[in-house]
Design an enzyme around this catalytic site. Structure first.
Site, PDB file in Angstrom:
ATOM      1  N   HIS A 175      -7.302  -4.686   9.989  1.00  0.00           N
ATOM      2  CA  HIS A 175      -6.980  -4.413   8.586  1.00  0.00           C
ATOM      3  C   HIS A 175      -5.665  -5.072   8.173  1.00  0.00           C
ATOM      4  CE1 HIS A 175      -4.952  -0.308   9.661  1.00  0.00           C
ATOM      5  NE2 HIS A 175      -3.994  -1.132   9.313  1.00  0.00           N
TER       6      HIS A 175
ATOM      7  N   ASN B   7      -7.732  -2.836  14.048  1.00  0.00           N
ATOM      8  CA  ASN B   7      -9.126  -3.123  13.681  1.00  0.00           C
ATOM      9  C   ASN B   7      -9.211  -4.319  12.727  1.00  0.00           C
ATOM     10  OD1 ASN B   7      -8.114  -2.051  11.344  1.00  0.00           O
ATOM     11  ND2 ASN B   7      -9.484  -0.274  11.253  1.00  0.00           N
TER      12      ASN B   7
ATOM     13  N   GLU C 103      -9.731  -1.874   5.124  1.00  0.00           N
ATOM     14  CA  GLU C 103     -10.402  -1.553   6.374  1.00  0.00           C
ATOM     15  C   GLU C 103     -11.649  -2.425   6.563  1.00  0.00           C
ATOM     16  OE1 GLU C 103      -8.824   0.168   8.382  1.00  0.00           O
ATOM     17  OE2 GLU C 103      -8.525   2.270   7.848  1.00  0.00           O
TER      18      GLU C 103
ATOM     19  N   ASP D 113       0.817  -1.211   0.000  1.00  0.00           N
ATOM     20  CA  ASP D 113       0.000   0.000   0.000  1.00  0.00           C
ATOM     21  C   ASP D 113       0.858   1.271   0.000  1.00  0.00           C
ATOM     22  OD1 ASP D 113       0.958  -0.420   2.581  1.00  0.00           O
ATOM     23  OD2 ASP D 113      -0.999  -0.645   3.504  1.00  0.00           O
TER      24      ASP D 113
HETATM   25  C1  GLP Z   1      -0.699   0.212   8.769  1.00  0.00           C
HETATM   26  C2  GLP Z   1      -0.317  -0.369   7.399  1.00  0.00           C
HETATM   27  C3  GLP Z   1      -0.393  -1.876   7.402  1.00  0.00           C
HETATM   28  C4  GLP Z   1       0.259  -2.359   8.686  1.00  0.00           C
HETATM   29  C5  GLP Z   1      -0.657  -2.027   9.839  1.00  0.00           C
HETATM   30  C6  GLP Z   1      -0.098  -2.382  11.216  1.00  0.00           C
HETATM   31  O1  GLP Z   1      -1.746   1.120   8.694  1.00  0.00           O
HETATM   32  N1  GLP Z   1      -1.056   0.106   6.281  1.00  0.00           N
HETATM   33  O2  GLP Z   1       0.225  -2.406   6.244  1.00  0.00           O
HETATM   34  O3  GLP Z   1       0.453  -3.731   8.631  1.00  0.00           O
HETATM   35  O4  GLP Z   1      -1.098  -0.683   9.781  1.00  0.00           O
HETATM   36  O5  GLP Z   1       0.907  -1.484  11.572  1.00  0.00           O
HETATM   37  P1  GLP Z   1       1.920  -1.720  12.764  1.00  0.00           P
HETATM   38  O6  GLP Z   1       2.800  -2.826  12.337  1.00  0.00           O
HETATM   39  O7  GLP Z   1       2.655  -0.427  12.898  1.00  0.00           O
HETATM   40  O8  GLP Z   1       1.090  -2.064  13.966  1.00  0.00           O
END
Ligand code: GLP
Length: 245
Positions: A138, A136, A143, A67
Site C-alpha cells: 500500500h 502489502n 490497500e 492520509d
Molecule cells: C502506513 C501509512 C503509510 C506508510 C506505510 C508504511 O500505514 N498509512 O503512509 O507509508 O504504512 O509504514 P512504515 O513506514 O511504518 O513501514
C-alpha cells in the site's frame, strides 16, 4: 524509475532529506506531499537539523499529507496530524496554516474527500510527494484491491495494516478501522515522487512493487508508470532484487 541504494536506515534518511532539501532550495514555495510511519522519521529529523543550521528554509513551503485516520482528532496522539507536528512541523519555520491533512473528524466522507482533492488543486498540485511502502504494497492507505482507487477516498483498513500499525496504539482494538487517503490518481499527479524503504521485512514487497507486474493487488506497482520516481532503499530492502536494480 531511479533506484538509489542506501547502506542503512540512516543513510536512506540523509539521502531522502537531501532530495527534499534540494526541492525546497530550488522552489522555496513548493508543495510537499508528506507521509507518516516509521520510514520518514529519520528524514524529518535530518531536515530539522539542516533547518537549525540555516541550510533549509520552510517559510514559504506548503504541505499536504497523504492520509489520516477517520474518527480521531488532530489532538489525539495517534493521529497523523499529531505525528506531523511532533516529527517535523513544530521544529521548523513552516506556517501551520499551510500544512494540510485530511480531517479525520469530518463524519461526511464524501464531503471531506472532495474538500481535500479540491485543496490539492488549489495549492497548485504536489511538487514532490514522499511515500513509504506498506508490507502489502500500500501507498498512503491505498490497500490492495481489484482496481486502482482514483481520488481521495475513505478506505477500510485491511487486517494486515491494522496489525502493522498497532505498534503505535495500546492494542489492535484501538487502531481505527477506516482512514481518508489520497487516491492513486492523486498520488500519480505529483510532479515528482520519492519513495523510501528500509529493512529486510520490506524486501519481498520492494521486488514485487518495483520489478513485478503493474497490478492493483500491489498498489505501489503503479509507480512504475510515473515519469519521475526516485526510490531510496537500503541494502536490506533491496536484498531480493538481485541484478534487477
Ligand atoms: C502506513 C501509512 C503509510 C506508510 C506505510 C508504511 O500505514 N498509512 O503512509 O507509508 O504504512 O509504514 P512504515 O513506514 O511504518 O513501514
Amino acid at each position: 524509475m531511479k533506484i538509489i541504494q542506501a547502506r542503512d536506515y540512516g543513510d536512506m534518511s540523509r539521502k531522502a532529506a537531501n532530495v527534499i532539501a534540494a526541492q525546497v532550495i530550488m522552489k522555496p514555495d513548493c508543495v510537499l506531499g508528506l507521509a507518516t510511519g516509521s520510514s520518514p522519521v529519520g528524514t524529518y529529523r535530518q531536515l530539522i537539523e539542516w533547518y537549525e543550521k540555516g541550510d533549509v528554509d520552510f517559510g514559504d513551503v506548503t504541505t499536504v499529507n497523504l492520509d489520516e485516520y477517520r474518527g480521531i482528532s488532530a489532538e489525539n496522539e495517534q493521529s497523523y496530524a499529531w505525528f506531523m507536528h511532533h516529527n517535523l512541523f513544530d521544529y521548523v519555520n513552516i506556517n501551520p496554516e499551510r500544512t494540510h491533512l485530511p480531517n479525520g473528524m469530518n463524519p461526511d466522507a464524501g464531503q471531506e474527500c472532495a474538500r481535500y482533492e479540491e485543496l490539492i488543486c488549489q495549492v497548485g498540485g504536489v511538487d514532490l510527494q514522499l511515500l513509504g511502502l506498506g508490507h502489502n504494497g500500500h501507498i498512503g492507505f491505498n490497500e490492495p484491491g481489484d482496481v486502482f482507487e482514483k481520488g481521495t477516498h475513505c478506505v477500510d483498513l485491511q487486517e494486515s495494516t491494522i496489525e502493522a500499525n498497532k505498534r503505535f496504539f495500546a492494542s489492535a482494538d484501538e487502531v481505527p478501522r477506516q482512514a481518508y487517503t489520497m487516491g492513486i490518481r492523486t498520488i500519480m499527479m505529483a510532479r515528482k515522487i520519492l519513495v523510501i524503504v528500509s529493512g529486510e521485512d520490506k524486501a519481498d514487497i520492494v521486488q514485487k512493487a518495483f520489478f513485478g507486474p503493474v497490478v492493483p493487488r500491489v498498489p505501489a506497482s503503479i509507480l512504475q508508470m510515473h515519469p519521475d520516481v526516485t526510490v531510496v532503499a537500503d541494502a536490506a530492502a533491496l536484498s531480493k532484487c538481485g541484478s534487477q536494480k
